[in-house]
Design a protein around this motif. Structure first.
Motif, PDB file in Angstrom:
ATOM      1  N   TYR A   1     -54.194  -4.232  54.089  1.00 18.18           N
ATOM      2  CA  TYR A   1     -53.792  -4.096  52.684  1.00 18.18           C
ATOM      3  C   TYR A   1     -52.597  -5.001  52.381  1.00 18.18           C
ATOM      4  O   TYR A   1     -52.611  -5.768  51.407  1.00 18.18           O
ATOM      5  CB  TYR A   1     -53.439  -2.637  52.398  1.00 18.18           C
ATOM      6  CG  TYR A   1     -53.079  -2.346  50.953  1.00 18.18           C
ATOM      7  CD1 TYR A   1     -53.968  -1.675  50.116  1.00 18.18           C
ATOM      8  CD2 TYR A   1     -51.849  -2.742  50.419  1.00 18.18           C
ATOM      9  CE1 TYR A   1     -53.638  -1.408  48.795  1.00 18.18           C
ATOM     10  CE2 TYR A   1     -51.528  -2.483  49.102  1.00 18.18           C
ATOM     11  CZ  TYR A   1     -52.413  -1.809  48.305  1.00 18.18           C
ATOM     12  OH  TYR A   1     -52.094  -1.562  46.991  1.00 18.18           O
ATOM     13  N   GLU A   2     -51.565  -4.912  53.205  1.00 16.69           N
ATOM     14  CA  GLU A   2     -50.339  -5.670  52.949  1.00 16.69           C
ATOM     15  C   GLU A   2     -50.573  -7.168  53.071  1.00 16.69           C
ATOM     16  O   GLU A   2     -49.979  -7.957  52.323  1.00 16.69           O
ATOM     17  CB  GLU A   2     -49.246  -5.214  53.909  1.00 16.69           C
ATOM     18  CG  GLU A   2     -48.761  -3.792  53.617  1.00 16.69           C
ATOM     19  CD  GLU A   2     -47.740  -3.300  54.633  1.00 16.69           C
ATOM     20  OE1 GLU A   2     -47.599  -3.953  55.697  1.00 16.69           O
ATOM     21  OE2 GLU A   2     -47.109  -2.265  54.376  1.00 16.69           O
ATOM     22  N   PHE A   3     -51.453  -7.564  53.998  1.00 12.91           N
ATOM     23  CA  PHE A   3     -51.750  -8.989  54.135  1.00 12.91           C
ATOM     24  C   PHE A   3     -52.455  -9.508  52.886  1.00 12.91           C
ATOM     25  O   PHE A   3     -52.091 -10.563  52.343  1.00 12.91           O
ATOM     26  CB  PHE A   3     -52.611  -9.248  55.362  1.00 12.91           C
ATOM     27  CG  PHE A   3     -53.064 -10.677  55.483  1.00 12.91           C
ATOM     28  CD1 PHE A   3     -52.160 -11.683  55.783  1.00 12.91           C
ATOM     29  CD2 PHE A   3     -54.394 -11.017  55.265  1.00 12.91           C
ATOM     30  CE1 PHE A   3     -52.571 -13.009  55.867  1.00 12.91           C
ATOM     31  CE2 PHE A   3     -54.812 -12.338  55.358  1.00 12.91           C
ATOM     32  CZ  PHE A   3     -53.902 -13.333  55.659  1.00 12.91           C
ATOM     33  N   VAL A   4     -53.466  -8.764  52.419  1.00 13.54           N
ATOM     34  CA  VAL A   4     -54.177  -9.183  51.206  1.00 13.54           C
ATOM     35  C   VAL A   4     -53.218  -9.217  50.026  1.00 13.54           C
ATOM     36  O   VAL A   4     -53.198 -10.175  49.246  1.00 13.54           O
ATOM     37  CB  VAL A   4     -55.361  -8.232  50.910  1.00 13.54           C
ATOM     38  CG1 VAL A   4     -55.991  -8.561  49.557  1.00 13.54           C
ATOM     39  CG2 VAL A   4     -56.407  -8.316  52.016  1.00 13.54           C
ATOM     40  N   GLU A   5     -52.400  -8.187  49.890  1.00 15.00           N
ATOM     41  CA  GLU A   5     -51.444  -8.119  48.788  1.00 15.00           C
ATOM     42  C   GLU A   5     -50.496  -9.316  48.808  1.00 15.00           C
ATOM     43  O   GLU A   5     -50.142  -9.858  47.754  1.00 15.00           O
ATOM     44  CB  GLU A   5     -50.660  -6.819  48.870  1.00 15.00           C
ATOM     45  CG  GLU A   5     -49.707  -6.590  47.703  1.00 15.00           C
ATOM     46  CD  GLU A   5     -48.946  -5.288  47.841  1.00 15.00           C
ATOM     47  OE1 GLU A   5     -48.774  -4.593  46.829  1.00 15.00           O
ATOM     48  OE2 GLU A   5     -48.521  -4.968  48.973  1.00 15.00           O
TER      49      GLU A   5
END
Length: 238
Positions: free
Chosen positions: A118-122
């Motif tokens: 999630y954090e990487f995509v964000e």
């Protein structure tokens, strides 16, 4: 998708090995989605079950406040009665605590791996306002583009504020509008002009572009993350 009942850890025969295999089968399927970078609705379901375990372990009555929409009154009462009866049974209570500790530990590990995705995509998302923006940003459109940006998905959005435990939160509701093939003619400005011309309910809408260079599942990952990121972006603008 394999699902757990909302009170799975306390249903039926309370046996550590039985509940362990039930949990591992559930997590195996959850991880199969995460390995494909598909986060939702699996991540939301997993977080619910994790919070449910923690709430039961730390404060049983807290269940009613924390999950009024997910747990029925009968389920809450069942869990409270179960806890009260188990207090009198040290051996069975220990078995249940072992189940909860094992399950919460494994769920937390799986949530952490999904959170990293999630954090990487964000972190790859770029959000920009398109054209002149109105004073009111609570409703409008956002244009979503991923990978090589061959297509632009357009969604109408509406923000609302709700209160929970004396804190204010923002939620976003979206409605799919259409998808445009990305080319010189269908620029963001051109799509915005078409939206204003064809949809008179928003004569001067707030419009944002949301882009990522990643090629990832749209419905299961990119759209949910884009929506949450847009809420944060708009909140910082105000």
């Amino acid at each position: 998708m394999k699902t757990l009942s909302q009170t799975w850890f306390a249903d039926g025969y309370i046996d550590f090995e039985l509940k362990k295999y039930t949990l591992l089968a559930y997590l195996q399927e959850i991880n199969s989605y995460f390995n494909q970078n598909k986060l939702y609705p699996q991540l939301a379901d997993l977080i619910f079950h994790f919070n449910n375990l923690v709430a039961f372990r730390e404060n049983k009555k807290y269940l009613q406040e924390q999950f009024p929409k997910k747990l029925t009154g009968i389920q809450i009462e069942k869990l409270q009665l179960l806890y009260e009866s188990l207090v009198q049974d040290d051996e069975l209570m220990q078995e249940l605590e072992d189940i909860i500790n094992y399950a919460s530990s494994n769920m937390k590990r799986t949530i952490t791996s999904a959170t990293q995705i999630y954090e990487f995509v964000e972190s790859t998302l770029t959000i920009e306002p398109i054209g002149i923006m109105p004073l009111d940003h609570t409703e409008g459109y956002f244009m979503l583009c991923e990978g090589a940006c061959k297509n632009t998905w357009v969604y109408q959005y509406r923000l609302s504020i709700f209160e929970k435990h004396d804190e204010k939160y923002r939620s976003i509701k979206t409605e799919f509008v259409d998808v445009w093939q990305r080319n010189f003619v269908n620029s963001y400005q051109s799509i915005k002009a078409q939206l204003i011309r064809n949809r008179s309910d928003f004569p001067n809408p707030a419009v944002y572009s949301v882009e990522t260079a990643l090629t990832i599942p749209m419905e299961e990952t990119l759209l949910p993350i884009a929506k949450r990121s847009l809420v944060k972006f708009i909140s910082l603008e105000e």
